[in-house]
Design a protein around this motif. Structure first.
Motif, PDB file in Angstrom:
ATOM      1  N   GLU B 114       0.331  -0.784  -0.103  1.00 47.38           N
ATOM      2  CA  GLU B 114      -0.020  -0.249   0.058  1.00 47.38           C
ATOM      3  C   GLU B 114       0.808   0.898   0.256  1.00 47.38           C
ATOM      4  OE1 GLU B 114      -3.785  -1.093   2.111  1.00 47.38           O
ATOM      5  OE2 GLU B 114      -2.452  -1.126   3.764  1.00 47.38           O
ATOM      6  N   ARG B 115       2.321   1.161   0.735  1.00 45.51           N
ATOM      7  CA  ARG B 115       2.777   2.452   0.555  1.00 45.51           C
ATOM      8  C   ARG B 115       3.298   2.991  -0.426  1.00 45.51           C
ATOM      9  NH1 ARG B 115       4.752   0.355   5.816  1.00 45.51           N
ATOM     10  NH2 ARG B 115       6.514  -0.242   5.156  1.00 45.51           N
ATOM     11  N   HIS B 116       3.714   1.376  -1.734  1.00 42.20           N
ATOM     12  CA  HIS B 116       4.831   2.102  -2.482  1.00 42.20           C
ATOM     13  C   HIS B 116       3.501   2.467  -3.118  1.00 42.20           C
ATOM     14  CE1 HIS B 116       6.360   0.888  -6.106  1.00 42.20           C
ATOM     15  NE2 HIS B 116       5.146  -0.043  -6.158  1.00 42.20           N
ATOM     16  N   GLU B 117       1.828   1.600  -3.104  1.00 41.36           N
ATOM     17  CA  GLU B 117       1.378   1.779  -4.664  1.00 41.36           C
ATOM     18  C   GLU B 117       0.715   3.520  -4.123  1.00 41.36           C
ATOM     19  OE1 GLU B 117      -3.167   1.328  -5.884  1.00 41.36           O
ATOM     20  OE2 GLU B 117      -2.610   0.568  -4.045  1.00 41.36           O
ATOM     21  N   TRP B 118       0.656   4.376  -3.160  1.00 44.61           N
ATOM     22  CA  TRP B 118       0.931   5.300  -2.054  1.00 44.61           C
ATOM     23  C   TRP B 118       1.877   6.661  -2.881  1.00 44.61           C
ATOM     24  CZ3 TRP B 118      -2.860   8.884  -1.205  1.00 44.61           C
ATOM     25  CH2 TRP B 118      -2.526   9.725  -0.052  1.00 44.61           C
ATOM     26  N   ILE B 119       3.343   6.196  -2.761  1.00 42.52           N
ATOM     27  CA  ILE B 119       4.050   6.921  -3.535  1.00 42.52           C
ATOM     28  C   ILE B 119       3.878   7.104  -4.798  1.00 42.52           C
ATOM     29  CG2 ILE B 119       6.808   6.601  -3.657  1.00 42.52           C
ATOM     30  CD1 ILE B 119       7.060   4.645  -0.589  1.00 42.52           C
TER      31      ILE B 119
END
Lengths: 296, 265
Positions: B114-119
């Protein structure tokens, strides 16, 4: 139709020729590259080689008379040949090759300097970060750093009652000052903006230290480490001369006591080359770690 | 209805060597959710100090900054700042710079994926996904500032604070970035406060323009509403009556009533 096919073959025939030409130029380029590399090597190696040969000739001439107090290079070569040719022989406890002795000294340096690096960066970070720590500690550091390495030896012998930890302590205390001072300068020079970024993200002390402070101060830290490792190599040889053991420093002292001057000269060459390699090693590590950080 | 952000009778003075210099005096302002407010004034009028007070990087001498009725007394990611000189960490890539913020703010609440997608979503927002593995030294000034904006947005702030974000850029790059910020404001509805000294920029982007008097003891001289419909297009606005009237009002404030006297500094 027939005309068209003729044209087609013509068109096909053309690209073949340039392909051949490219193959030739590639070969030619490779040869030029080799020449260029050889030229660069020559410009780097020939001048020092010439200077060394000249120095050896002068030395040989100056020390050739029977009354000369120091041996000429030819005598060094003849009498210390086994030391030069076989760095890794091992004939029992006190009769080992110079490479072994250098490695033993290097091991001491690794321990002493390793501790100095860790403690030095931590103390430097403290001094760079806190105004009061700087006001309190900086004068003390400035005085202590001027104390010559060997002046610490009697005190550490008294404290540790053993030669090996004393030698380690001397290396530690000699090499820690440039690490502390350079780290402190680096930490003090961290741009205010990086600190603001850290404050907005609410990084805690440890996160700030690892993620901002160390990388931002890395160029300064490595300057300190490079000076430090040079000093610790200076200190180990001197300390080993006095504490004994099997290091390269003690070898020189031992050779002096048994009047083996050629052995001393070979040992000096070993020490010089090793010190040079250490310096380049830390410089290369610094260049690798700080790549991209110096450019804004 | 209580205000989203309230600046309540703020004074700020700096003490240096026994001398106290008053920078800001009696600042009163309320800002609504989703509003775009510019703060404009001559250099040295304390507008950057005001932004730092809202960010919590500097403490108020008296009065209070209230965000959703809670007092601001320290910096935090819910009031993200886009710095004038981008302040990207040069030893990290574009992706890692944003990851530093995202993993700190969302480390517990979002999974790694999720963090990767958010970045990546935030990089897409500023059209910088293509440069994710580049270091700041390898990209242009405008691109750095885009990444700076993405990093701030990735903190999912309640308020985005922009400190002269386009000051160091050339005119063309500046126009592109202004459009990008307008677009982001329209899409996300983030409340934004921008410091600027560019009159056109202030009128183009803002719902309201806060005009500061000259220091020392600067305060808010006037607040101008910009009643222009969004989305705004700079070419159409160039001859728009309302735009020109707003522009004139700001220019008159800055250059007639509160002229900057260099000698007074």
């Amino acid at each position: 139709m027939s005309i068209q096919t003729v044209e087609d073959t013509k068109v096909k025939a053309f690209p073949v020729k340039p392909a051949e030409v490219i193959a030739f130029t590639a070969k030619a380029r490779r040869r030029i590259d080799l020449l260029a590399i050889a030229g660069k090597l020559a410009t780097a190696l020939v001048p020092p080689a010439v200077v060394i040969i000249l120095l050896l000739v002068v030395w040989q001439v100056a020390c050739s008379s029977p009354t000369a107090s120091l041996p000429p290079p030819s005598q060094v070569w003849n009498e210390a040949y086994d030391l030069i040719a076989h760095p890794f022989f091992d004939n029992g406890p006190q009769d080992i090759g110079l490479a072994w002795r250098v490695l033993i000294s290097l091991q001491r340096v690794a321990i002493g300097f390793g501790m100095a690096a860790v403690v030095g960066v931590a103390l430097g970070a403290l001094v760079g970060q806190s105004v009061w720590a700087m006001r309190g500690l900086d004068p003390v550091f400035q005085i202590l750093r001027t104390v010559p390495p060997l002046a610490w030896l009697p005190l550490s012998l008294a404290a540790f009652r053993d030669s090996n930890p004393s030698a380690l302590f001397v290396i530690f205390i000699t090499s820690i000052w440039p690490v502390i001072i350079n780290t402190a300068v680096g930490v003090r020079n961290i741009p205010e903006d990086y600190r603001n970024v850290a404050r907005i993200l609410r990084l805690n002390q440890l996160e700030f230290f690892v993620k901002i402070m160390v990388p931002a101060a890395a160029p300064y830290i490595f300057t300190g480490l490079r000076i430090g490792i040079g000093l610790s190599w200076l200190a180990i040889v001197a300390a080993e001369m006095l504490t004994g053991g099997v290091g390269i420093g003690f070898f020189i002292w031992d050779a002096w006591n048994s009047s083996r001057l050629p052995d001393i000269i070979v040992a000096l060459a070993y020490i010089g080359v090793t010190g040079f390699c250490l310096d380049r090693l830390v410089a290369a590590a610094g260049a690798f770690v700080t790549r991209g950080t110096t450019a804004k | 209805m209580t205000a989203y952000l309230k600046l309540d009778h703020i004074d700020k003075s700096f003490a240096r060597g026994g001398q106290v210099s008053e920078v800001l005096k009696d600042i009163r302002l309320t800002i609504d959710r989703g509003e775009f407010v510019s703060i404009i004034g001559h250099s040295g009028c304390g507008k950057s100090t005001l932004l730092n007070l809202i960010a919590g990087l500097t403490r108020v001498s008296s009065g209070a900054v209230l965000l959703e009725d809670k007092e601001v007394d320290s910096p935090g990611p819910e009031r993200a700042v886009v710095f004038q000189n981008h302040s990207l960490l040069p030893w990290l890539t574009v992706y890692e710079n944003i990851n530093l913020a995202v993993s700190k703010v969302f480390g517990r609440t979002k999974s790694r994926a999720e963090r990767h997608e958010w970045i990546m979503r935030n990089l897409d927002l500023v059209q910088m996904a293509h440069a994710r593995d580049k270091r700041p030294a390898e990209i242009s000034g405008g691109m750095k500032q885009r990444v700076g904006i993405a990093r701030a947005l990735a903190m999912q702030p309640k308020i985005l604070l922009l400190d002269e974000p386009f000051g160091a850029l050339d005119a063309l790059t500046r126009a592109h970035l202004q459009d990008a910020v307008m677009d982001i404001h329209a899409r996300l509805g983030t409340t934004m406060i921008m410091i600027t000294h560019d009159v056109d920029e202030a009128v183009l982007l803002s719902d309201r323009i806060v005009m500061m008097t000259n220091g020392p003891a600067a305060t808010i001289g006037e607040v101008l509403s910009v009643p222009l419909a969004r989305p705004r297009r700079r070419i159409e606005l160039a001859s728009d009556r309302t735009f020109l009237r707003c522009r004139e009002a700001v220019l008159k404030f800055l250059y007639e009533r509160h002229r900057f006297v260099e000698a007074a500094e």
